[in-house]
Design an enzyme around this catalytic site. Structure first.
Site, short mmCIF file in Angstrom:
data_model
loop_
_atom_site.label_atom_id
_atom_site.label_comp_id
_atom_site.label_asym_id
_atom_site.label_seq_id
_atom_site.Cartn_x
_atom_site.Cartn_y
_atom_site.Cartn_z
N GLY A 185 0.86 3.21 -4.24
CA GLY A 185 1.57 2.22 -5.05
C GLY A 185 1.09 0.79 -4.90
O GLY A 185 1.07 0.27 -3.80
N SER A 186 0.74 0.12 -5.97
CA SER A 186 0.15 -1.21 -5.87
C SER A 186 -0.12 -1.77 -7.26
O SER A 186 0.37 -1.25 -8.24
CB SER A 186 -1.16 -1.12 -5.08
OG SER A 186 -1.93 -0.06 -5.58
N ARG A 187 -0.96 -2.82 -7.30
CA ARG A 187 -1.38 -3.35 -8.59
C ARG A 187 -2.76 -3.99 -8.45
O ARG A 187 -3.20 -4.31 -7.35
CB ARG A 187 -0.35 -4.34 -9.13
CG ARG A 187 -0.58 -5.78 -8.82
CD ARG A 187 0.42 -6.68 -9.57
NE ARG A 187 -0.01 -8.04 -9.58
CZ ARG A 187 0.76 -9.06 -9.21
NH1 ARG A 187 1.99 -8.86 -8.81
NH2 ARG A 187 0.29 -10.29 -9.26
#
Length: 217
Positions: A185-187
């Site tokens: 999970g991240s961007r």
């Protein structure tokens, strides 16, 4: 196909799941509970396999386009002042990845890697306004003669505890090739020239290595 960053975790998870199922089958006598626990372990294995999948992508090589570096949803399109490398205004396009997205990072353009740096930091939720400046992250700049310089930043989220970055200064980048991986999970933020023609909209879902984020003549 699975990403090499997941081989160890997949193997460990597989061993743990098999061992857990054998123990559950031997020691849990209540049939519905035994089945529920076994299904739960299989779901865990499927989720791990899902997370580390690395599907083949067909990138159309084009020095006039920038493709999405990751799978996910476009959550930011705005003009900002980029103060780490350029010290000037740029168009920021951010793509948020949920734990169910493919987490391979790919080069948005082809060219020469002119900058690559790792920054330790916090683990704020990926959509937090200060995540781009305060979270664990890596910054990479790729340049070619047609598109110019493009900066992309891998940003860890609340669940992401390790960012892998393969890009090194003076490397030759091939558009769409693997350049890193972010676990859980991240961007990723893209910083594009102001005269780039943005081809995506807010909340649009994009595919890494295939979806065109911007064009530049």
């Amino acid at each position: 196909m699975f990403h090499k960053e997941g081989y160890k975790i997949i193997l460990i998870t597989f061993v743990v799941v098999i061992a857990a199922i054998l123990l559950i089958d031997r020691f849990i006598e209540i049939s519905w509970l035994r089945i529920l626990l076994m299904v739960g372990m299989l779901v865990l294995l499927v989720l791990i396999l899902q997370f580390f999948r690395n599907p083949k992508r067909h990138t159309t090589l084009n020095n006039h386009t920038a493709v999405s570096p990751v799978d996910g949803k476009v959550v930011v399109i705005e003009e900002v002042f980029e103060n780490e490398v350029f010290n000037e205004k740029r168009i920021q396009v951010s793509v948020f990845m949920s734990p169910l997205n493919v987490h391979v990072t790919r080069y948005p353009i082809g060219g020469n890697v002119t900058y690559s740096k790792y920054h330790p930091g916090k683990y704020l939720v990926a959509w937090h306004p200060k995540a781009s400046e305060e979270n664990e992250r890596t910054t990479v700049v790729v340049e070619n003669e047609h598109f110019g310089k493009v900066l992309y930043r891998q940003i860890a989220g609340a669940l992401a505890k390790r960012i892998v970055n393969y890009a090194k200064a003076e490397d030759k980048a091939i558009q769409g090739d693997d350049s890193g991986f972010i676990k859980f999970g991240s961007r990723v933020d893209l910083f594009l020239p102001l005269d780039a023609n943005i081809k995506v909209k807010l909340n649009q879902k994009v595919k890494g290595g295939e979806s065109i984020i911007a064009e530049k003549s």
